[in-house]
Design a protein around this motif. Structure first.
Motif, short mmCIF file in Angstrom:
data_model
loop_
_atom_site.label_atom_id
_atom_site.label_comp_id
_atom_site.label_asym_id
_atom_site.label_seq_id
_atom_site.Cartn_x
_atom_site.Cartn_y
_atom_site.Cartn_z
N MET A 87 0.63 -1.18 -0.04
CA MET A 87 -0.14 -0.05 -0.05
C MET A 87 1.08 1.24 0.09
O MET A 87 0.61 2.21 -0.66
CB MET A 87 -0.90 -0.07 1.26
N LEU A 88 2.01 1.13 0.67
CA LEU A 88 2.95 2.31 0.90
C LEU A 88 3.44 2.52 -0.37
O LEU A 88 3.58 3.92 -1.04
CB LEU A 88 4.08 2.07 2.20
N GLY A 101 3.91 5.94 -5.35
CA GLY A 101 3.79 6.00 -6.79
C GLY A 101 4.95 5.68 -7.62
O GLY A 101 6.19 5.04 -7.10
N SER A 102 5.08 6.16 -8.81
CA SER A 102 6.07 6.00 -9.95
C SER A 102 7.29 6.68 -9.45
O SER A 102 7.36 7.85 -8.62
CB SER A 102 5.47 6.37 -11.08
N PRO A 103 8.49 6.17 -9.73
CA PRO A 103 9.83 6.93 -9.41
C PRO A 103 9.68 8.19 -10.08
O PRO A 103 9.60 8.27 -11.32
CB PRO A 103 10.82 5.87 -9.94
N ARG A 110 11.16 5.05 -2.30
CA ARG A 110 10.80 3.61 -2.71
C ARG A 110 11.90 2.51 -2.21
O ARG A 110 11.59 1.59 -1.77
CB ARG A 110 10.31 3.26 -4.03
N LYS A 111 13.26 3.28 -2.67
CA LYS A 111 14.36 2.28 -2.47
C LYS A 111 14.48 2.04 -0.92
O LYS A 111 14.87 0.75 -0.57
CB LYS A 111 15.62 2.78 -2.90
N SER A 150 16.59 13.59 3.67
CA SER A 150 16.95 12.46 3.91
C SER A 150 15.67 11.44 3.71
O SER A 150 14.81 11.87 4.09
CB SER A 150 17.83 11.84 4.87
N TYR A 151 16.16 10.35 3.21
CA TYR A 151 15.02 9.14 3.05
C TYR A 151 15.36 8.12 4.19
O TYR A 151 16.36 7.75 4.15
CB TYR A 151 14.88 8.65 1.75
#
Lengths: 87, 772
Positions: B568-569, B574-576, B605-606, B637-638
């Motif tokens: 779901m996340l 969504g798309s890159p 996403r990564k 930051s991610y």
């Protein structure tokens, strides 16, 4: 990495301050024992005047614009600072 | 470079060189002793590299000048100035390490000195916003490379060879053709005469040749002292004749002193004086609250004297501030339209046409910083000069505020920075230092103002209280077609701007208007929320409530549509792509240019995919256990986190395992990243389980760790695994590390609790909510 230096000395080559540190060390001999002295859980001897302030709401601000020109300027500068950089 | 050129004149001072703080006057004194070298004005330069940062827009910008940050003694000892404050992040090691890397210095022959507060000289010194490495990786490399170049030029001249034939390596300069070598110390005097090379012409090292950066093999310089108790914090500063002060402050924000009776306090052995401390009407930036100070010969006496004070306060306009009632106010505000701060598509219409609408309201109370070391400062004011010793995150700002408060020139103020026993944003505010200078000025002697734990919790600049309401509209296939997020919280700006009812752009940019989801109809609103206490920066700031709400909602939608929360996340992300924020009027991006630091959903996403892989998302867990996942971008930051919880039949919560993946771009010290994420897990769990400051009659109801708890070691996550995404290239900009670990923790935890128990918690702290 060298790391074990007297951290209280503050100024590079500031002899006067280094002397101060030595004197301060001597002063520590007279400090009281490190037994716990705790703040009062609730300050029994402190009280407040009767107050008729309204309940706190989301739309009624309670702060007041400072009349002190120095503080007014400091407030304005900080506002501008965070608007610019976010702090 | 501040290079000592005359050892004979230095005789007797050698042992004093190895100290922790360095001041302007000491450098000038050094130069006077050394002779032959004049410290030029600092060079304000714009760092030149493959990407831009916001460093140049910070107050006083960036100084790139090796003469300010590097000195080399005749014995070869290299001293590098750390101009940021050390509060546990390791910045006092990381930034000098960058210089040493480019300088080709041997780290075992490097000494780090703490800078005093002087932004005209050192550039911006605000140690906050997870900015230090982000803003200083390149400038520190340039400083080291400049110093290296000057040493190489000096060696080439000495040998009469082209500069291109010599090369610095491991603390010496080598001429390979002839086999000649000279140590840095032997070249220092000549190097000092070389002009500072232009930034544009500097040759930086190839990252593949790095010996220290990115390796994680260097311990922090303070490790030995911290672990052996030898480290000096603010409370360790003492001066001859110093008096100790503890202050009774107005218990309600905006309150003021009516009268006091210090007779009983004066009977306490060691108490010498009881006096009023000046305060200013709220809001007044970081000025003292005022109150009554007990001056004593030691801290214990001052505390006892303070306990014996009789004081009457006027509580003022916030006397009815009540946490329970105010929460209701926030919830009501969140249910009505507010100021629209982002509008993509038409969320209102899409919600009306949705097949299903899921609504979540999430509450986060005030938090206190509660750093292990409460605020403390020593000040010595003599005539029109002031010197301060304090654990401050903003030494330059402290210097400025001390000068303005005392009405003296800034150059007459010296702010010496001690180690900080934790900061978390509290020590960006220098009110405790201002109290010390005001008392020292009044008394004519050095004064230490010591805050007790109770003072710290009751008179903090608290993390804001908030209600986040999210409405998600789904079509008949369960696809999210509408998202409306209302965020209601008093703003930090209320601390210096009366009449503030909306959050500032920098707060809105922390997890609200920067929502990365690929949803056609997305609207963010900010209803009014007046502050009734002092609000301040707290580690991760507004990202904490926003991540809590958004990532909880993702899991709620997953549950409602019978999908896996991780899937779901990823579907919502969504798309890159690079997120387009053109619909946002003021798309604050942590002060960074969007070209360098865009919202890149491929990176988002990564980290989700990485942590899912490494953390074993979907693995089977014992009965009573559950897994939760959350991701958040903050401080550019991610970071994604998976938490495994266990909840027993009595509701006791334990955390067997935490897995976190972080993409912080190019990094300096992976060991520090690991420790910051571990610390974030401890703090995140503390806040989630216990963090709550409440108000009754305008007064904070907590005071110490018995009622404002942090987790103990037996409650800590048993395992915290950290996975660092390697930078895509050496030109990948570095991003924040100190704060980003906190925001995804609470939602991952709450989602895990739901997986384990079926209970959806929407209010923090967890407290007794899990008890049967």
């Amino acid at each position: 990495m060298k790391h074990n230096f007297p951290a209280l000395a503050v100024s590079l080559l500031a002899g006067a301050f280094l002397l101060s540190v030595q004197a301060a060390n001597a002063q520590t001999n007279t400090s009281p024992p490190a037994t716990a002295t705790r703040p009062a859980k609730t300050p029994a001897e402190q009280n407040s005047l009767p107050n008729n302030a309204p309940p706190a709401t989301t739309n009624q601000t309670t702060g007041e614009a400072s009349r002190d020109p120095t503080i007014k300027k400091m407030n304005e500068d900080e506002k501008a600072k965070v608007d610019n950089k976010g702090k | 470079m501040n290079i000592l050129t005359n050892p004979k004149k230095l005789r007797g001072f050698e042992k004093h060189i190895k100290i922790e703080n360095v001041s302007r006057r000491s450098i000038l004194k050094t130069l006077g002793l050394a002779g032959g070298f004049v410290l030029a004005a600092p060079v304000m330069m714009r760092p030149s590299f493959a990407y831009e940062t916001g460093a140049g827009k910070m107050p006083h910008g960036v100084v790139v000048d090796p003469r300010v940050f590097v000195s080399i003694a005749p014995d070869g000892m290299v001293t590098i100035i750390a101009h940021r404050s050390e509060m546990g992040t390791g910045v006092r090691t990381s930034l000098p390490l960058i210089v040493a890397e480019e300088l080709e210095a041997d780290w075992s022959r490097v000494h780090v000195q703490q800078a005093h507060g002087d932004e005209a000289k050192f550039g911006n010194q605000d140690t906050d916003g997870s900015r230090s490495t982000r803003h200083y990786l390149i400038p520190m490399r340039q400083i080291g490379a400049s110093a290296r170049t000057m040493l190489e030029q000096a060696a080439a001249k000495r040998w009469g060879v082209p500069a291109g034939e010599v090369k610095a390596a491991n603390h010496e300069v080598v001429h390979s053709a002839s086999g000649r070598k000279l140590g840095f110390g032997e070249l220092a005097a000549d190097a000092a005469k070389e002009s500072v090379p232009s930034i544009e012409g500097l040759k930086l090292k190839n990252p593949k040749d790095f010996r220290y950066l990115g390796k994680g093999e260097i311990s922090i310089v303070d490790l030995h002292d911290i672990t052996t108790g030898a480290a000096h914090y603010g409370g360790d500063a003492r001066l001859p004749g110093m008096k100790y002060a503890v202050i009774a402050r107005p218990p309600v924000t905006g309150g003021k002193l009516v009268s006091f009776d210090g007779a009983e306090a004066m009977k306490v052995s060691g108490v010498e004086k009881v006096m009023e401390v000046k305060g200013w009407p709220w809001p007044s930036k970081f000025q003292p609250l005022g109150g009554v100070a007990v001056i004593a010969r030691n801290t214990g006496a001052a505390i006892k004297g303070c306990n014996a004070l009789k004081v009457t306060w006027d509580d003022g306009a916030n006397a009815k501030y009540d946490s329970v009632a105010y929460r209701t106010e926030l919830e009501e505000a969140a249910r009505k339209p507010g100021l629209v701060v982002r509008k993509d598509g038409d969320a209102e219409a899409a919600l009306k046409s949705a097949d299903k609408v899921i609504i979540g309201e999430y509450y986060l109370p005030h938090f206190a910083h509660a750093s292990m070391e409460p605020p403390v400062a020593v000040a010595n004011v003599k005539g029109d000069k002031a010197e301060v010793w304090a654990p401050v995150q903003s030494p330059g700002g402290t210097r400025e505020d001390v000068a303005k408060t005392l009405g003296i020139p800034e150059e007459n103020v010296t702010v010496n920075v001690t180690l900080l026993g934790g900061g978390f944003g509290r020590k960006s505010k220098c009110d405790f230092a201002l109290e010390a200078v005001l008392l020292s000025k009044e008394l004519g002697v050095p004064v230490k103002v010591q805050w007790t734990r109770e003072d710290d919790v009751r008179h903090d600049f608290l993390h804001t209280v908030s209600v986040e309401r999210i409405e998600a509209g789904l079509d008949k296939n369960g696809k999210v077609i509408a998202w409306r997020h209302r965020s209601v919280a008093p703003s930090i700006a209320s601390t210096f701007a009366a009449g503030t009812v909306h959050q500032a752009p920098f707060e809105l940019g922390m997890g609200l208007i920067d929502n990365p989801f690929e949803i056609a109809n997305l609207q963010c609103e900010n209803p009014e929320a007046a502050a009734h206490t002092r609000i301040g920066w707290f580690r991760s700031v507004s990202n904490i409530p926003r991540a809590f709400a958004v990532q909880s909602m993702v899991a709620e939608i997953a549950h409602a549509t019978n999908r896996d929360p991780k899937d779901m996340l990823l579907e919502l992300i969504g798309s890159p792509r690079i997120v387009n924020l053109s619909s946002v009027k003021d798309p604050w991006n942590y002060g960074e240019p969007y070209d360098s630091y865009p919202i890149d959903t491929a990176r988002l996403r990564k980290v989700v995919e990485l942590v899912a892989d490494k953390g074993g998302w979907g693995r089977s867990v014992p009965k009573g256990h559950g897994l939760g996942i959350a991701v958040h971008r903050s401080f550019v930051s991610y970071i994604a986190t998976i938490i495994e919880v266990a909840v027993d039949d009595k509701g006791k919560l334990t955390v067997p395992r935490v897995d976190t993946a972080i993409d912080c771009g190019t990094y300096v010290n992976p060991e520090r990243i690991q420790s910051q994420i571990e610390g974030a897990a401890i703090m995140g769990l503390s806040l989630a389980k216990y963090g709550e400051v409440t108000f009754k009659d305008g007064k904070v109801q907590q005071g110490n760790f018995d009622d404002y708890q942090v987790i103990r070691i037996d409650e800590s996550p048993a395992v915290t695994n950290v996975y660092i995404v390697p930078p895509a290239s050496p030109d990948t900009p570095p991003s924040g590390v100190g704060e980003p670990g906190v925001p995804p923790f609470a939602p991952a935890l709450i989602n895990a609790i739901f997986a384990a128990t079926g209970k959806r918690l929407r209010a923090m702290p967890i407290g007794k909510q899990l008890e049967a």
